[in-house]
Design an enzyme around this catalytic site. Structure first.
Site, mmCIF file in Angstrom:
data_model
loop_
_atom_site.group_PDB
_atom_site.id
_atom_site.type_symbol
_atom_site.label_atom_id
_atom_site.label_comp_id
_atom_site.label_asym_id
_atom_site.label_seq_id
_atom_site.Cartn_x
_atom_site.Cartn_y
_atom_site.Cartn_z
ATOM 1 N N VAL A 166 0.863 -1.186 0.000
ATOM 2 C CA VAL A 166 0.000 0.000 0.000
ATOM 3 C C VAL A 166 0.888 1.221 0.000
ATOM 4 O O VAL A 166 2.024 1.183 0.483
ATOM 5 C CB VAL A 166 -0.959 0.042 1.207
ATOM 6 C CG1 VAL A 166 -2.014 -1.029 1.092
ATOM 7 C CG2 VAL A 166 -0.197 -0.083 2.505
ATOM 8 N N SER A 167 0.365 2.322 -0.523
ATOM 9 C CA SER A 167 1.196 3.494 -0.748
ATOM 10 C C SER A 167 1.258 4.446 0.428
ATOM 11 O O SER A 167 2.304 5.008 0.731
ATOM 12 C CB SER A 167 0.689 4.280 -1.964
ATOM 13 O OG SER A 167 0.697 3.464 -3.100
ATOM 14 N N THR A 168 0.127 4.689 1.060
ATOM 15 C CA THR A 168 0.079 5.750 2.055
ATOM 16 C C THR A 168 0.175 5.226 3.465
ATOM 17 O O THR A 168 -0.226 4.109 3.772
ATOM 18 C CB THR A 168 -1.227 6.564 1.928
ATOM 19 O OG1 THR A 168 -2.307 5.699 2.252
ATOM 20 C CG2 THR A 168 -1.408 7.094 0.522
#
Length: 545
Positions: free
Chosen positions: A15-17
Site C-alpha cells: 500500500v502506498s500511504t
C-alpha cells in the site's frame, strides 16, 4: 513452466500511504483474496512479502521487495502473485527487470486482476504495454492535476494550503462526488492581518511591525514569532484583498525557488477579503516606493557579517548603524555588528549585542596574522584540531542530517499522495490541498539546509600535519596581501573562518577556523608544495584560536 507445475507461491502486497498502512484494510484485503486464490488452485504459500506505506515509484526503500528478489534468486518458489501489476512497481523499467529476473529462474509472474502471460512473446508484449501505460499514467497525472489547479485558480477558487487569516473548509458544490475546499475568515487571525496592514500603511517598517506584534504576543499560523520576511509576505499577498494568486513558482520540483513566474495568475477570488481595496492599494504604493530605493551595497566593507555569532541565540551578526550628533552640529555614523535575529524580529527574539566594527575587524585580522607568523601557535593549532573537531562540528552535522531526513520524509509523502490519488483512495481536492502544504514545507527545509551546506565539508580521513596547516596559512597570507577587492578579501575570510563568538561583555571570545578542501583549492595548495597522500586527502576541521 505451466500452471499445473506450480507448487510454491510468493505473495507480494503493497500500500502506498501511511494512512492505508495504519488502517490496514487495503493490504489485508489484497492478502485475503490472494490466499483464497492459492487455496482454490492447490498452491502452497511459501511466504507473504508486504511493504506497508511505501510508494511503488521505485524499488528503493522497499525491504519486502528486496527480500522477494533475493529469495527468487535462490529459486525458493515457483510463482510470484500480486493483486495488481502496479503493486510490484510503477516504474516500467523496474517492473520489466524484475519479471526478467523471475523468467531467468523459471518463476511465473501473475497479476490476480489482470490477464496476461509473461512466458509467451504475445503475453510479454501485452505485459510491456501495460507497464508502459501504468508509468505514463503516473507521469501524466501530476500534469493533469496541475492543469486542473490552474483552471480552479482562474475561476477564483482556492487550491489548498494554509494561510494566516483564513481557515480551509470543505464547501458544497454542484459536483457532490468530489470535495471542494474554500477559505473562511478566521477572525482571531484576521485581527493580526489588519493590525499588520495598519502599521505598514502608517509608516512602520518590517522590523518595527515584527517587533510590535511579537511583543503583543501574536504568532504565525504555526505558532512561531514573525520575521521580517513573514511581514513582507503578508503585506504583498493579494489574498487579503480578496484575490487569488497562483503559479508564482514554475517547475517547482526541478528548479525550486530559482524559477519565479513574472506573470502569475491573479484573479478575484470567491473568498471574503480581510482588508479593503483602499488599504491594499495604499500598502502596494508604500511597497513600491520603498522598493525603488536601491539597497546599499557594502562590497565586502564589513567582512565579519554572518560569521560573527550572537552570544545569546547564536544568530549571525549583521550590520547596524546609529547616528550621533556632535557638539559642532555635525553627524557621525557609528557602525556595529548586531544580532541578526534582533534586527529581523526585534527584542522579542533577542538583544542587539552590538560590537563596534572598528574594534572587531582589526582584532580578528591581527589574531590571524599573529597565528600565521608563529610556528609555536601553528603547532598548538595542529595539536588541538582532532581533539576539538567532533565537539564543534557534531551539532551542525546532526542538524543537517535531521533536515535531510525530514526532507526525505516529505518527498516520500508527496509520492505517496500521488499514488493514493491515482488509486482513488483520496479525492482530487484533498490531494491538491495536501501536496501544496508539503511543497511549502519542502521549500522551508531547503532554506534551512542552504547555510548548513556551506559549513560542512568532508569528514577527517587522516591526522592533519604541521606542514599542511602552515601551507594553508601561508597561502592565505599571500592571497590576502595581494591587490584584492574588499569583496575578495571578505570571501577569503569566510573561507577560512567558520565563526566568531563574542561574550556577554561584547568582546570577541574565540575565532573558529575552518580548514577543508575548499580552502585548499581556493588558496591553490597543490602538488607543487606537497605530493603526499596525507596532504591531498579529503579533510575538514574546525578549531578555535
Amino acid at each position: 513452466m505451466t500452471m499445473t507445475q506450480i507448487k510454491y507461491v510468493a505473495i507480494y502486497a503493497r500500500v502506498s500511504t501511511t494512512e492505508q498502512a495504519d488502517e490496514g484494510y487495503s493490504i489485508d484485503e489484497q492478502i485475503r483474496v490472494l490466499r483464497e486464490y492459492c487455496k482454490r488452485e492447490g498452491y502452497i504459500i511459501f511466504d507473504e512479502y508486504v511493504d506497508r506505506g511505501i510508494s511503488g515509484k521505485s524499488i528503493k526503500g522497499r525491504p519486502a521487495i528486496r527480500q522477494l528478489l533475493q529469495d527468487a534468486d535462490e529459486k525458493k518458489f515457483d510463482l510470484v502473485l500480486v493483486w495488481k501489476m502496479n503493486r510490484l512497481a510503477r516504474n516500467s523499467v523496474d517492473l520489466m527487470n524484475m519479471v526478467e529476473v523471475f523468467n531467468r529462474k523459471n518463476i511465473v509472474f501473475r497479476s490476480y486482476t489482470e490477464n496476461y502471460e509473461t512466458e509467451t512473446p504475445a503475453g510479454k508484449l501485452q505485459f510491456q504495454m501495460l507497464a508502459a501505460i501504468a508509468e505514463y499514467e503516473r507521469n501524466n497525472i501530476a500534469e493533469n492535476v496541475k492543469m486542473g489547479m490552474l483552471a480552479r485558480a482562474k475561476e477564483g477558487k482556492w487550491n489548498g494550503g494554509h494561510v494566516l487569516g483564513y481557515d480551509v473548509v470543505e464547501i458544497e458544490g454542484a459536483n457532490k462526488k468530489r470535495k471542494n475546499t474554500g477559505l473562511v475568515i478566521n477572525e482571531r487571525e484576521a485581527s493580526i492581518i489588519r493590525k499588520i496592514f495598519h502599521l505598514y500603511t502608517t509608516g512602520n517598517g518590517y522590523k518595527s511591525i515584527a517587533n510590535q506584534i511579537n511583543k503583543a504576543g501574536y504568532r504565525t499560523k504555526l505558532g512561531k514569532t514573525f520575521s521580517l520576511n513573514a511581514i513582507k509576505t503578508i503585506v504583498t499577498n493579494p489574498i487579503y484583498a480578496g484575490y487569488i494568486r497562483y503559479n508564482v513558482r514554475r517547475d517547482w520540483n526541478e528548479k525550486r525557488r530559482n524559477h519565479i513566474n513574472p506573470e502569475p495568475i491573479i484573479v478575484k477570488g470567491e473568498h471574503q477579503p480581510i482588508i479593503s481595496e483602499d488599504v491594499w492599494r495604499i500598502a502596494q504604493e508604500v511597497y513600491k516606493s520603498r522598493s525603488c530605493k536601491p539597497n546599499r551595497v557594502h562590497d565586502g566593507e564589513f567582512p565579519l557579517t554572518g560569521i560573527m555569532r550572537c552570544p545569546k541565540c547564536s544568530a549571525g551578526m549583521v550590520i547596524g548603524r546609529t547616528t550621533n550628533k556632535l557638539k559642532d552640529g555635525t553627524k557621525k555614523v557609528l557602525e556595529y555588528y548586531v544580532c541578526g535575529a534582533w534586527k529581523n524580529k526585534g527584542t522579542v527574539a533577542c538583544n542587539s549585542y552590538a560590537v563596534r566594527t572598528d574594534y572587531a575587524d582589526p582584532y580578528v585580522l591581527n589574531k590571524i596574522e599573529e597565528l600565521m607568523t608563529s610556528d609555536k601557535l601553528i603547532q598548538q593549532l595542529v595539536n588541538s584540531i582532532n581533539y576539538k573537531q567532533e565537539s564543534l562540528i557534531a551539532p551542525i552535522q546532526r542538524e543537517y542530517q535531521q533536515y535531510v531526513h525530514d526532507l526525505a520524509i516529505l518527498e516520500k509523502k508527496q509520492s505517496n499522495l500521488l499514488d493514493a490519488y491515482m488509486e482513488e483512495t483520496i479525492s482530487k481536492s484533498t490531494y491538491q490541498m495536501k501536496v501544496r502544504g508539503i511543497e511549502e514545507q519542502i521549500y522551508s527545509l531547503n532554506e534551512l539546509l542552504t547555510p548548513l551546506k556551506g559549513q560542512l565539508g568532508s569528514t577527517v580521513s587522516s591526522e592533519v600535519t604541521f606542514a599542511q596547516i602552515k601551507n594553508v596559512l601561508q597561502n592565505f597570507q599571500k592571497a590576502f596581501q595581494q591587490s584584492l577587492t574588499r569583496e575578495q578579501r571578505k570571501r577569503l575570510l569566510h573561507l577560512l573562518i567558520h565563526q566568531i563568538t563574542i561574550d556577554e561583555e561584547r568582546k570577541i571570545e574565540s575565532i573558529q577556523l575552518k580548514l577543508n578542501n575548499e580552502v585548499l583549492e581556493a588558496l591553490q595548495l597543490g602538488a607543487g608544495e606537497s605530493s603526499s597522500d596525507e596532504s591531498s586527502a579529503p579533510f575538514s576541521v574546525l578549531i578555535a584560536i
